[in-house]
Write a protein that holds these residues in place. Sequence first.
Motif, PDB file in Angstrom:
ATOM      1  N   VAL A   1       1.640  21.776 -30.317  1.00 46.74           N
ATOM      2  CA  VAL A   1       0.151  22.435 -28.804  1.00 46.74           C
ATOM      3  C   VAL A   1      -0.083  23.928 -29.669  1.00 46.74           C
ATOM      4  O   VAL A   1       0.904  24.312 -30.240  1.00 46.74           O
ATOM      5  CB  VAL A   1       0.883  22.275 -28.226  1.00 46.74           C
ATOM      6  N   THR A   2      -1.254  23.864 -30.030  1.00 45.68           N
ATOM      7  CA  THR A   2      -1.906  25.479 -30.473  1.00 45.68           C
ATOM      8  C   THR A   2      -2.177  26.089 -29.345  1.00 45.68           C
ATOM      9  O   THR A   2      -3.073  25.530 -29.137  1.00 45.68           O
ATOM     10  CB  THR A   2      -2.397  25.319 -31.613  1.00 45.68           C
ATOM     11  N   HIS A   3      -2.325  27.211 -29.410  1.00 44.70           N
ATOM     12  CA  HIS A   3      -2.967  28.377 -28.802  1.00 44.70           C
ATOM     13  C   HIS A   3      -3.372  29.328 -29.242  1.00 44.70           C
ATOM     14  O   HIS A   3      -3.774  29.020 -30.152  1.00 44.70           O
ATOM     15  CB  HIS A   3      -1.659  29.554 -28.023  1.00 44.70           C
TER      16      HIS A   3
ATOM     17  N   TYR B   1      -5.282  23.825 -27.150  1.00 43.22           N
ATOM     18  CA  TYR B   1      -4.889  22.737 -28.207  1.00 43.22           C
ATOM     19  C   TYR B   1      -4.539  21.755 -28.276  1.00 43.22           C
ATOM     20  O   TYR B   1      -3.301  21.722 -29.142  1.00 43.22           O
ATOM     21  CB  TYR B   1      -7.161  22.183 -27.898  1.00 43.22           C
ATOM     22  N   PRO B   2      -4.195  19.877 -28.586  1.00 44.04           N
ATOM     23  CA  PRO B   2      -2.959  19.405 -29.609  1.00 44.04           C
ATOM     24  C   PRO B   2      -3.040  19.728 -31.103  1.00 44.04           C
ATOM     25  O   PRO B   2      -4.407  19.861 -31.208  1.00 44.04           O
ATOM     26  CB  PRO B   2      -3.840  18.190 -28.959  1.00 44.04           C
ATOM     27  N   THR B   3      -2.058  20.162 -32.095  1.00 40.62           N
ATOM     28  CA  THR B   3      -2.681  20.480 -33.116  1.00 40.62           C
ATOM     29  C   THR B   3      -3.355  19.394 -33.782  1.00 40.62           C
ATOM     30  O   THR B   3      -3.819  19.743 -34.689  1.00 40.62           O
ATOM     31  CB  THR B   3      -1.337  21.033 -33.516  1.00 40.62           C
TER      32      THR B   3
ATOM     33  N   LYS C   1      -6.464  24.023 -37.462  1.00 37.42           N
ATOM     34  CA  LYS C   1      -6.618  25.283 -37.119  1.00 37.42           C
ATOM     35  C   LYS C   1      -7.729  26.003 -36.185  1.00 37.42           C
ATOM     36  O   LYS C   1      -7.493  27.320 -36.178  1.00 37.42           O
ATOM     37  CB  LYS C   1      -6.594  26.226 -38.759  1.00 37.42           C
ATOM     38  N   LYS C   2      -8.733  25.196 -36.163  1.00 36.70           N
ATOM     39  CA  LYS C   2     -10.118  25.234 -35.692  1.00 36.70           C
ATOM     40  C   LYS C   2     -10.286  25.352 -33.697  1.00 36.70           C
ATOM     41  O   LYS C   2      -9.021  23.926 -33.661  1.00 36.70           O
ATOM     42  CB  LYS C   2     -11.366  25.135 -36.428  1.00 36.70           C
ATOM     43  N   CYS C   3     -10.063  26.015 -33.421  1.00 35.96           N
ATOM     44  CA  CYS C   3      -9.628  25.415 -31.965  1.00 35.96           C
ATOM     45  C   CYS C   3     -11.008  24.806 -31.151  1.00 35.96           C
ATOM     46  O   CYS C   3     -12.288  25.465 -31.511  1.00 35.96           O
ATOM     47  CB  CYS C   3      -9.993  26.902 -30.474  1.00 35.96           C
TER      48      CYS C   3
ATOM     49  N   LEU D   1       0.966  28.652 -33.813  1.00 38.15           N
ATOM     50  CA  LEU D   1       1.309  26.994 -32.816  1.00 38.15           C
ATOM     51  C   LEU D   1       2.605  27.282 -31.472  1.00 38.15           C
ATOM     52  O   LEU D   1       3.650  28.060 -32.419  1.00 38.15           O
ATOM     53  CB  LEU D   1       2.263  26.982 -34.747  1.00 38.15           C
ATOM     54  N   LEU D   2       1.982  26.959 -30.694  1.00 35.21           N
ATOM     55  CA  LEU D   2       3.159  27.385 -29.780  1.00 35.21           C
ATOM     56  C   LEU D   2       3.905  26.296 -29.892  1.00 35.21           C
ATOM     57  O   LEU D   2       5.149  27.235 -29.095  1.00 35.21           O
ATOM     58  CB  LEU D   2       2.102  27.031 -28.162  1.00 35.21           C
TER      59      LEU D   2
END
Lengths: 228, 117
Positions: free
Chosen positions: B71-73, B81-83, B88-90, B100-101
Amino acid sequence: MENVKIIEIKKSVFEDNDRAADALRGELKKKGVFLLNLMSSPGSGKTTTLIQTINRLKDKIRIAVMEADIDSDVDAIKIKEATGVESIQLHTGGMCHLDAEMTEQGLSNLQFTMHNSQCPDLVILENVGNLVCPAEFDTGAVKNAMILSVPEGHDKPLKYPLMFSICDVVVINKMDVLPYFDFDMEKCKEYIHMRNPKATVIPICARTGEGVDVFANWLLKEVENWKE
Amino acid sequence: MHELGIVFYIIRDVKKAAQENGVEHVSAVVMNIGEVSTIIPEYLTDCWRWAADKEEMLKGCELKIEPIPAVTHCDGCGKDYPTVAHGKKCPHCGSEQTWLLRGNEVEIKEIVVPQNK
């Protein structure tokens, strides 16, 4: 059904190594020894780059080299013959990387470090040629450098993100063959900085020596900073 | 090859934990492996089988893998969102100020020890 007991561990596999690496860095700081961990794919020109770099620095600072490979001692001999600095070979016994413990063992085998007053200013560790595993294991080095050669392609930072994210400097080697490859330097820099905005990028040609001064000066400055 | 190096580390840690707990045989080791940890689970279990069976304490010991989704913040809009799907882009706001969370874990969660009555 068999009765079982569950013992909670909750521990990162890298934890022990990270701790050993921090301890080693502390020890190196006390002695004023700068350890550079040099990584790359096999065949990117690590050894040639080292020879060129060492020959530019060896009159200014004391240097020693540790060559890590799965087998053979060709690199250690080559460095010694071409530069005259102390160069030892470490065998990883089949492992694809060096960890902090192996690095420490290697350092203890250097003639220099046995006599405190004669500590080298700079020890260069040439890690096993591999872009995956060496990035995961902190060796205890003060700075990480990697060499990416033009024939490998500018998209490597996208494929091996961890390696590029931990490197303080990325040396782009074999610039002399740039006209023959579809290597986009601007894209390459962009990809590297996507992974690591702070990375310094230095284009060189180890064969002709072009650009090696820039890398040598970067290294010299880092060694001086570490001693302060 | 890279997984084998990791396996040697797992074996070392498991043996240490077993000794500390007075355990003679371990029947399973449970790992938390993050989705973007660069570990391929099948390679890890293959390497494990080869290496663990050479250790008296770990003969037949199973390596169980519990995957952790990455999961990325996004600092831009504050959403997660799911990495793997978006990198890298939201996907919510297009920002690249993201980190990276979770999903990078290579962690020994627990060991399972058979009990004699």
